[in-house]
Design an enzyme around this catalytic site. Structure first.
Site, PDB file in Angstrom:
ATOM      1  N   CYS A 160       5.902  -1.161  -0.122  1.00  0.00           N
ATOM      2  CA  CYS A 160       4.975  -1.008  -1.253  1.00  0.00           C
ATOM      3  C   CYS A 160       5.404  -1.726  -2.524  1.00  0.00           C
ATOM      4  CB  CYS A 160       4.742   0.468  -1.514  1.00  0.00           C
ATOM      5  SG  CYS A 160       4.196   1.303  -0.017  1.00  0.00           S
ATOM      6  N   HIS A 289       3.752   4.074 -10.117  1.00  0.00           N
ATOM      7  CA  HIS A 289       3.544   3.983  -8.682  1.00  0.00           C
ATOM      8  C   HIS A 289       2.628   5.152  -8.284  1.00  0.00           C
ATOM      9  CE1 HIS A 289       4.124   2.408  -4.790  1.00  0.00           C
ATOM     10  NE2 HIS A 289       4.721   3.470  -4.311  1.00  0.00           N
ATOM     11  N   HIS A 323      -3.892   3.985  -2.159  1.00  0.00           N
ATOM     12  CA  HIS A 323      -2.608   3.302  -2.191  1.00  0.00           C
ATOM     13  C   HIS A 323      -2.722   2.049  -1.329  1.00  0.00           C
ATOM     14  CE1 HIS A 323       1.406   2.161  -2.349  1.00  0.00           C
ATOM     15  NE2 HIS A 323       2.034   3.216  -1.855  1.00  0.00           N
TER      16      HIS A 323
END
Lengths: 395, 270
Positions: A160, A289, A323
Site C-alpha cells: 500500500c 493512511h 482503500h
C-alpha cells in the site's frame, strides 16, 4: 531541490477525473457501493470505478489487455494528461522522460481469469499467454507503451505504499540527472486475490468503512489510478505545486500488522520533514493512511500524537474511494494537492463518533482553511512506509 | 553517469549456494547440489512460514552483507523480480478458481512483492528504506540503476537483490526458464566502505541494445531467467577482469555498465 508537479489526474470510485473528485469531496459524496462483483460472495462494500470493463485499449496495445490496464488507460485519458505528456516529451525528448508506476495488484485479475480455463495440460491457454501482463511490471510497461515515453521505466510494488514511493524514486532520478522528467503513477484494480485475501485476514468490513470512528471494523477495498508529471522546476514554469520532501522506512515488526506505536511511521514522517526542512507544526494538512482497520488507525494516531499538535488538520479520505492499495499513495497525494489548491480540507467521511481511545483527533467535517504545506502518509504490508510533503510553488 | 562501489555479493541457485561455490563452478568445478536452503538470517519460526522465494532472497542478502562486513540494519534494500513468486500466484489463482474462501492468510501476505524485504527487515531490525520493483525482462538493469542512484543521492549502501523462481507448472506455456536464481549486489557510494570488490560506472542513454547472450555455466541452465541478466557482471567480478556490459532498460533506453576490478589492487598499493 524542489520537484515541480505539472499536470496530474485521478480516477477512483470518487470520480473519473479531477472535477468529479472535487465534486465528491465538496458534496461529501462517497463512491462506495455494496459488493456487486461477479463470482465474489464477500459481504462488504467496494470502491469500483464505473465503466472500466467497457474501456477499449488502442489496437496496438491489445496484447496487454487486463482490467488493470483498462483502468490505467481510462485514467491516462483524463484532464488532458496525454497532451501534457506529449508536449513535455516534444521539448526534452521521449527518452528523457522516465516512467515510474506503483501497484500491488498489477494485472493479477487477468491471471486469475486464466486459471478458470486452463488447458487440459494444466497450463495457461493461448488467449492468456501475455508475458508482460502476468508480470508486476504490467502497469509500467503498459503506460510506457501507451504514452510513447522511452526513458527508464520501472514499477514499484511495496503493497500500500507503492505509489507514494514513486515520488521518492522520481525525485532521486531527476536530481541525479538521469532524466529531466518522470511520469509517476499508480494503478490497482478490484480482483479476487485482494478481496478474498484481505477477507482471510479478517480485515474487510461488512459495512461502510469508518476511519477513526469508534465503531470501525475494517476496510473497504477500492480500485483507482492516478498520475502526475514531475520535472525540474525550469521545465514546468506554470507548476502550482512542488514535492518538498519524502520519507521512506520499514517497521521491522510484522508482515501484516503495523508496529503498535507507529515506530516506522514516525521515522517516515521525520525523514520527510527533515528533507523538506519543515517542522511538524508547519504542516497544515495531513491526508492519513486511515484505512479504518482497528490496528492501522490506532497506530497511525499514536504516530501523529508523537509529532503533531492541533495546529495541523488531519483526515482520512478512504471512505470516499475505498482503500485503493497500490494506487492509494498517488490518489491521496492528489487529494492533498487538491486541498492545497482549493483550501478545502476534507473531513473524514463516516466518522460520526470519533474514537476517544485514539491518540490524535481527526477532522470530521470539511473545513475551509488555506493549506500551505500538505503531507500524505502511506503504510503497507511488510511494514513498508512512505510520507510525502508538498508545498506551493510560488512560496 | 553514476559511479558506485560493489562491496558485497551473494548468489544462490540449484548448482551453487554461495559466492565461493559460484567461483568454483565457473572454474569448471562442481558443487554439492540439492541442499536445503536454510538462511540463518531469519529465525526458525519465520523460516517455516517463509516461501522459497523469500528464503532465496534473504540468503543472498545475508551473504552480501557478510562479505562487506556491513551491519544489515544500515543498508537500504531494492528487491527486483519480473514475476515475484509465481508459485504463490499459482496457489492463489488455483484456490480462487476452486474454493476462494479457503485462501490462506499467511500465503496471502507472503504474496506481496515486498515479502522478502519485509522478512529481511524483521530479521535484521532495519528501518532503512526498502523497495520492491519489477521491470519485467529489464528488472536487473532497472534495479541496479535505481539502487545505484539511491546509494549516491542518499549516501547510503543499497543492497540490490534480483531473483526469479523456477517457472510454476501452469505458466510453462508462457515462460521458458526452468531453474531458480537469486543474487545480491551491495552497492555503496564511492569510498564509503573499505571492502571494495569492484567499481561500477553506469551510463544510461537513449541507445537501443540487445541483451547479451548468456555464457554457459557448467551444470546449470539459466537461459531465459530474467534475473540471470546479472550473470555477465558477476562472472566478470568472479574472474577478476574488467568488462563492459550493455543491458536494455526500457523500450527506448539502455544502460552501459563498466566494471573495474582493479580497485582492490589500487587500494592495497596506496
Amino acid at each position: 531541490m524542489r520537484l515541480a508537479i505539472g499536470a496530474y489526474t485521478a480516477t477512483s470510485a470518487a470520480g473519473v477525473g479531477l472535477q468529479a473528485l472535487r465534486d465528491s469531496i465538496d458534496n461529501r459524496q462517497s463512491g462506495l457501493r455494496r459488493n456487486d462483483l461477479q463470482n465474489c460472495d464477500i459481504d462488504t462494500w467496494i470502491g469500483r470505478v464505473d465503466g472500466v470493463e467497457d474501456v477499449s485499449l488502442p489496437s496496438h496495445l491489445d496484447h496487454l489487455f487486463s482490467r488493470n490496464n483498462q483502468l490505467a488507460w481510462f485514467g491516462l485519458q483524463q484532464d488532458g494528461l496525454l497532451q501534457s505528456i506529449a508536449q513535455l516529451a516534444d521539448r526534452v525528448g521521449p527518452d528523457r522522460v522516465g516512467v515510474i508506476m506503483g501497484t500491488s495488484t498489477s494485472s493479477i485479475g487477468r491471471t486469475e481469469e486464466a486459471f478458470t480455463c486452463l488447458l487440459p495440460s494444466g497450463q495457461i491457454a493461448e488467449e492468456f499467454q501475455q508475458q508482460e501482463v502476468h508480470s508486476l511490471h504490467s502497469p509500467g510497461f503498459f503506460v510506457a507503451e501507451a504514452t510513447g515515453l522511452t526513458g527508464p521505466a520501472i514499477t514499484i510494488s511495496t503493497a500500500c505504499s507503492s505509489s507514494a514511493k514513486v515520488f521518492a524514486s522520481a525525485y532521486r532520478w531527476i536530481n541525479h540527472g538521469l532524466v529531466d522528467a518522470v511520469l509517476v503513477g499508480g494503478v490497482d484494480s478490484l480482483c479476487m486475490s485482494i478481496l478474498y485475501g484481505f477477507h482471510s485476514l479478517e480485515l474487510v468490513s461488512p459495512e461502510l468503512c469508518r476511519p477513526f470512528d469508534r465503531r470501525r471494523n475494517g476496510i473497504n477495498i477500492g480500485e483507482g489510478c492516478g498520475y502526475a508529471l514531475v520535472a525540474r522546476e525550469d521545465l514546468l514554469p506554470d507548476a502550482q505545486f512542488a514535492l518538498l520532501g519524502y520519507g521512506e522506512s520499514v517497521d521491522a515488526y510484522h508482515m501484516s500488522h503495523p508496529h503498535p506505536k507507529g515506530e516506522g511511521a514516525v521515522i517516515a514522517i521525520d525523514r520527510a520533514l527533515e528533507r523538506s526542512k519543515l517542522t511538524a507544526d508547519s504542516i497544515d494538512y495531513v491526508n492519513l493512511h486511515g484505512t479504518a482497520s482497528q490496528a492501522n488507525d490506532r497506530t497511525e494516531a499514536h504516530a501523529l500524537a508523537r509529532r503533531f499538535t492541533d495546529k495541523t488538520l488531519v483526515s482520512s479520505t478512504k471512505a470516499w474511494t475505498g482503500h485503493a492499495l497500490g494506487a492509494a499513495g498517488i490518489l491521496e497525494a492528489i487529494i492533498t494537492l487538491e486541498a492545497m489548491r482549493s483550501g478545502i480540507n476534507p473531513g473524514t467521511l463516516n466518522c460520526g463518533q470519533p474514537d476517544p481511545e485514539l491518540a490524535f483527533p481527526v477532522l470530521t467535517d470539511n473545513v475551509s482553511q488555506p493549506v500551505r504545506f500538505g503531507m500524505t502518509n502511506s503504510f503497507g504490508f511488510g511494514g513498508n512506509n512512505a510520507s510525502l510533503i508538498f508545498g506551493q510553488m510560488n512560496d | 553517469m553514476t559511479d558506485v562501489d560493489v562491496v558485497g555479493l551473494g548468489v544462490w541457485s540449484e548448482s551453487f549456494s554461495n559466492w565461493e561455490e559460484f567461483c568454483h563452478v565457473l572454474r569448471g568445478g562442481s558443487a554439492e547440489t540439492g541442499r536445503t536452503l536454510k538462511p540463518q538470517a531469519i529465525a526458525p519460526n519465520e523460516r517455516r512460514r517463509a516461501p522459497l522465494s523469500v528464503k532465496m532472497a534473504v540468503e543472498v542478502m545475508d551473504q552480501a552483507c557478510r562479505m562487506a562486513a556491513l551491519e544489515p540494519a544500515t543498508v537500504a534494500t531494492v528487491f527486483a523480480s519480473a514475476l515475484g513468486d509465481m508459485h504463490i500466484t499459482e496457489y492463489m489463482c488455483r484456490t480462487l478458481a476452486d474454493a476462494p474462501q479457503a485462501i490462506s492468510p499467511t500465503r496471502f501476505h507472503n504474496s506481496v512483492h515486498n515479502a522478502a524485504t519485509g522478512y529481511w527487515s524483521i530479521a535484521t531490525q532495519s528501518h532503512c528504506p526498502s523497495s520492491a520493483v519489477s521491470g519485467y525482462s529489464n528488472s536487473v538493469s532497472m534495479a541496479i540503476l535505481d539502487g545505484a542512484i539511491q546509494a549516491v543521492e542518499e549516501q547510503i549502501p543499497v543492497l540490490v537483490t534480483v531473483q526469479e523462481v523456477a517457472t510454476a507448472p501452469a505458466f510453462k506455456s508462457v515462460y521458458e526458464w526452468t531453474q531458480p536464481f537469486s543474487a545480491a549486489m551491495l552497492l555503496s557510494p564511492v569510498g564509503m566502505c573499505s571492502s571494495n570488490i569492484a567499481s561500477l560506472r553506469l551510463n544510461a542513454s537513449g541507445n537501443l541494445v540487445e541483451p547479451p547472450q548468456l555464457e554457459d555455466i557448467p551444470g546449470i541452465d539459466l537461459s531465459g531467467n530474467p534475473a540471470a541478466r546479472l550473470l555477465p557482471l558477476l562472472i566478470a567480478i568472479a574472474e577478476q577482469r574488467n568488462a563492459d556490459v550493455q543491458l536494455p532498460l526500457s523500450r527506448g533506453s539502455s544502460l552501459a555498465i563498466s566494471i573495474d576490478v582493479g580497485c582492490q589492487a589500487r587500494q592495497s598499493e596506496s
